[in-house]
Design a protein around this motif. Structure first.
Motif, PDB file in Angstrom:
ATOM      1  N   CYS A 128       0.825  -1.215   0.000  1.00 10.47           N
ATOM      2  CA  CYS A 128       0.000   0.000   0.000  1.00 10.47           C
ATOM      3  C   CYS A 128       0.858   1.264   0.000  1.00 10.47           C
ATOM      4  O   CYS A 128       0.544   2.247  -0.697  1.00 10.47           O
ATOM      5  N   LYS A 129       1.945   1.248   0.756  1.00 12.14           N
ATOM      6  CA  LYS A 129       2.819   2.419   0.834  1.00 12.14           C
ATOM      7  C   LYS A 129       3.416   2.740  -0.529  1.00 12.14           C
ATOM      8  O   LYS A 129       3.432   3.901  -0.952  1.00 12.14           O
ATOM      9  N   ARG A 130       3.893   1.720  -1.230  1.00 16.23           N
ATOM     10  CA  ARG A 130       4.528   1.948  -2.526  1.00 16.23           C
ATOM     11  C   ARG A 130       3.511   2.305  -3.614  1.00 16.23           C
ATOM     12  O   ARG A 130       3.866   2.912  -4.616  1.00 16.23           O
ATOM     13  N   TRP A 153       1.935 -12.169  -3.332  1.00 19.03           N
ATOM     14  CA  TRP A 153       1.985 -11.125  -4.353  1.00 19.03           C
ATOM     15  C   TRP A 153       3.393 -10.562  -4.488  1.00 19.03           C
ATOM     16  O   TRP A 153       3.915 -10.416  -5.603  1.00 19.03           O
ATOM     17  N   LEU A 154       4.029 -10.277  -3.362  1.00 21.18           N
ATOM     18  CA  LEU A 154       5.383  -9.713  -3.392  1.00 21.18           C
ATOM     19  C   LEU A 154       6.384 -10.665  -4.034  1.00 21.18           C
ATOM     20  O   LEU A 154       7.334 -10.226  -4.696  1.00 21.18           O
ATOM     21  N   SER A 155       6.184 -11.971  -3.864  1.00 28.08           N
ATOM     22  CA  SER A 155       7.124 -12.943  -4.434  1.00 28.08           C
ATOM     23  C   SER A 155       7.085 -12.961  -5.964  1.00 28.08           C
ATOM     24  O   SER A 155       8.037 -13.395  -6.605  1.00 28.08           O
ATOM     25  N   TYR A 156       5.982 -12.475  -6.548  1.00 21.86           N
ATOM     26  CA  TYR A 156       5.852 -12.432  -8.010  1.00 21.86           C
ATOM     27  C   TYR A 156       5.938 -11.000  -8.555  1.00 21.86           C
ATOM     28  O   TYR A 156       5.841 -10.789  -9.766  1.00 21.86           O
ATOM     29  N   GLU A 157       6.117 -10.030  -7.688  1.00 23.75           N
ATOM     30  CA  GLU A 157       6.005  -8.631  -8.075  1.00 23.75           C
ATOM     31  C   GLU A 157       6.955  -8.250  -9.203  1.00 23.75           C
ATOM     32  O   GLU A 157       6.576  -7.550 -10.155  1.00 23.75           O
ATOM     33  N   GLY A 158       8.189  -8.705  -9.149  1.00 20.85           N
ATOM     34  CA  GLY A 158       9.164  -8.373 -10.173  1.00 20.85           C
ATOM     35  C   GLY A 158       8.761  -8.896 -11.539  1.00 20.85           C
ATOM     36  O   GLY A 158       8.902  -8.189 -12.566  1.00 20.85           O
ATOM     37  N   GLN A 159       8.239 -10.124 -11.587  1.00 20.96           N
ATOM     38  CA  GLN A 159       7.808 -10.718 -12.858  1.00 20.96           C
ATOM     39  C   GLN A 159       6.591  -9.982 -13.422  1.00 20.96           C
ATOM     40  O   GLN A 159       6.477  -9.798 -14.641  1.00 20.96           O
ATOM     41  N   ASN A 186       5.176  -0.547 -12.391  1.00 24.35           N
ATOM     42  CA  ASN A 186       6.145  -0.724 -11.301  1.00 24.35           C
ATOM     43  C   ASN A 186       5.941   0.373 -10.249  1.00 24.35           C
ATOM     44  O   ASN A 186       6.258   1.533 -10.501  1.00 24.35           O
ATOM     45  N   PRO A 187       5.368   0.047  -9.089  1.00 20.11           N
ATOM     46  CA  PRO A 187       5.012  -1.315  -8.681  1.00 20.11           C
ATOM     47  C   PRO A 187       3.668  -1.743  -9.272  1.00 20.11           C
ATOM     48  O   PRO A 187       2.798  -0.910  -9.522  1.00 20.11           O
ATOM     49  N   ILE A 241      -6.925  -5.023 -12.703  1.00 18.79           N
ATOM     50  CA  ILE A 241      -7.338  -6.276 -13.363  1.00 18.79           C
ATOM     51  C   ILE A 241      -6.208  -6.885 -14.177  1.00 18.79           C
ATOM     52  O   ILE A 241      -5.935  -8.090 -14.068  1.00 18.79           O
ATOM     53  N   ASP A 242      -5.521  -6.093 -15.002  1.00 19.66           N
ATOM     54  CA  ASP A 242      -4.452  -6.648 -15.828  1.00 19.66           C
ATOM     55  C   ASP A 242      -3.306  -7.185 -14.983  1.00 19.66           C
ATOM     56  O   ASP A 242      -2.780  -8.276 -15.248  1.00 19.66           O
ATOM     57  N   ASP A 243      -2.891  -6.433 -13.968  1.00 15.54           N
ATOM     58  CA  ASP A 243      -1.821  -6.908 -13.085  1.00 15.54           C
ATOM     59  C   ASP A 243      -2.229  -8.206 -12.389  1.00 15.54           C
ATOM     60  O   ASP A 243      -1.433  -9.147 -12.283  1.00 15.54           O
TER      61      ASP A 243
END
Length: 468
Positions: A347-349, A381-387, A395-396, A402-404
């Motif tokens: 949420c912060k980012r 979610w964070l574990s896949y965030e980079g991909q 980014n982020p 929906i697309d993300d």
């Protein structure tokens, strides 16, 4: 070592020497003829206490273990029996699906599906009972570890009490109270033996604490399993009601006539505009759109991940439709505390107020806290965030976009083999998506089967929209 003892002992500071003498076998008190063996006495008392304690609880634990094993065996036998019956209905359904399409065939398939789902609901209920037993066992094991730790603490408290009493005696007094130097050095030798036992007790405490941590982790896994099974049961009950309704609607619309059934089917297939405008709803998160628009998002994700769009839509539909609690919760109340920091980081980012972002509500079992259309927990979610960022350029990335969300689901499904686009590969990917490492348990087969059934229905509609 013995040759050095006289010299070293008199050079040692008084307090250090007293610590060495902490658990010496005994010291003469009073006139030097009456002995008190603090360690020996404490050890005997504690041994007697431990022995009585074990005699009191050991038979009970054996009986409880036997009862639990018998119940588990009975549950296992009943689960196997139900699974055999489910497989019979599954075989009959596949046989019917291979026949020429007709009203009679369709009614037979629905009736078999209804009976099969009834058995699967029973199967899930038995699996829940089995997990409940496992949870009870883990809780008892944790309680047992706590009892053992308390016992060890009592022993160490006795050691500390003995040390305190020796600490009140000066070095000259201690030497004078022993009958001779031979006794004095025998006490030192005894101390070395006791120190070994002290180290062993400390190691036991460390081992017990590690055991508690292991059991707590195992307990958490069982509770997660319980949550999955309860969710599965909700899906099954909805499917049962849906099949019953579908059967009644079919009979009502066709009045049992084959000709009316054919007309109904032809109309459903060739009315492409109606199919395009059909509402695709992710019920639990309050998102609805036309099937054609939903297909656009799924095709975008499919192009990025290799996952079949109809399969992806089926997965997301299942994930958001089984419960009314999805997307109506608040992180403070409904999310597991372990997920709070990851959620706040997301949420912060994104620059959003965490109190305004919807998550799944905590049900009567387990925890909520899943985010957005794909219903992922923050840490996942964070574990896949980079991909996701690499695929969408966001980014982020945003779990409520929906697309993300569609792309993230596609990435996870592709990782588990869905990009192969075969029935078996997609079925397995759906199972892992729902049940994780326990995907191969027979009780979860319903989820994979129901996803593939829905994917097949959606694919027919996709083919009609795309003119295939």
């Amino acid at each position: 070592m013995k040759n050095k003892q006289p010299q070293n002992l008199f050079r040692l500071p008084l307090r250090k020497l007293k610590k060495l003498l902490l658990f010496a076998k005994g010291a003469v008190v009073g006139d030097g003829k009456e002995r008190r063996n603090w360690f020996g006495r404490g050890f005997i008392y504690l041994s007697l206490f431990g022995g009585i304690f074990l005699l009191a609880i050991f038979p009970v634990k054996i009986i409880e273990a036997q009862d639990s094993a018998q119940i588990k065996e009975s549950l296992s036998q009943r689960l196997d029996e139900i699974q055999r019956k489910i497989e019979v209905y599954s075989g009959q359904i596949k046989q019917k699906e291979g026949e020429t399409i007709s009203l009679e065939r369709q009614i037979d398939i629905l009736e078999n599906q209804i009976k099969q789902t009834e058995l699967e609901i029973q199967q899930t209920e038995l699996a829940i009972q089995e997990v409940d037993l496992n949870i009870g066992e883990k809780e008892k094991e944790i309680s047992g570890f706590n009892i053992e730790i308390d016992k060890k603490k009592v022993v160490l408290a006795e050691y500390l009490r003995t040390f305190y009493e020796y600490d009140q005696v000066s070095l000259p007094e201690l030497i004078l109270k022993t009958e001779n130097f031979s006794d004095f050095f025998n006490e030192i030798q005894s101390l070395e033996n006791v120190q070994t036992k002290i180290q062993s007790a400390v190691n036991d405490l460390k081992s017990l604490k590690q055991g508690i941590e292991d059991q707590k982790n195992a307990l958490e896994e069982e509770k997660d399993e319980q949550s999955r099974l309860m969710a599965l049961q909700g899906i099954q009950k909805m499917a049962y009601q849906g099949k019953e309704q579908e059967k009644q609607n079919l009979l009502s619309q066709t009045k049992g006539q084959e000709s009316l059934f054919k007309k109904l089917r032809d109309k459903a297939y060739f009315d492409i505009q109606s199919i395009k405008n059909q509402i695709y709803m992710l019920d639990g998160v309050g998102i609805s759109m036309t099937l054609e628009k939903a297909l656009g998002h799924a095709e975008y994700a499919g192009a990025k991940t290799g996952v079949r769009p109809a399969f992806l839509l089926a997965i997301l539909k299942k994930e958001t439709s089984w419960g009314t609690n999805v997307g109506t919760g608040n992180w403070r109340r409904d999310m597991h505390p372990r997920d709070h920091s990851a959620f706040l980081d997301i949420c912060k980012r994104l620059g959003v107020d965490p109190d305004q972002m919807p998550v799944s509500r905590k049900p009567s079992y387990g925890w909520g806290g899943a985010m957005g259309p794909a219903q992922f927990l923050p840490a996942t979610w964070l574990s896949y965030e980079g991909q996701i960022a690499s695929a969408t350029g966001h980014n982020p990335p945003n779990p409520w976009d929906i697309d993300d969300a569609f792309v993230e689901a596609g990435i996870k499904l592709a990782k588990n083999g869905a990009s192969a686009r075969t029935y078996d590969a997609e079925w397995k990917a759906a199972m892992i998506y729902f049940a994780g490492s326990r995907w191969n348990k027979s009780v979860y087969r319903f989820y994979g089967d129901s996803v593939m059934e829905l994917a097949s229905a959606i694919q027919e509609q996709v083919n009609a929209i795309r003119g295939k």
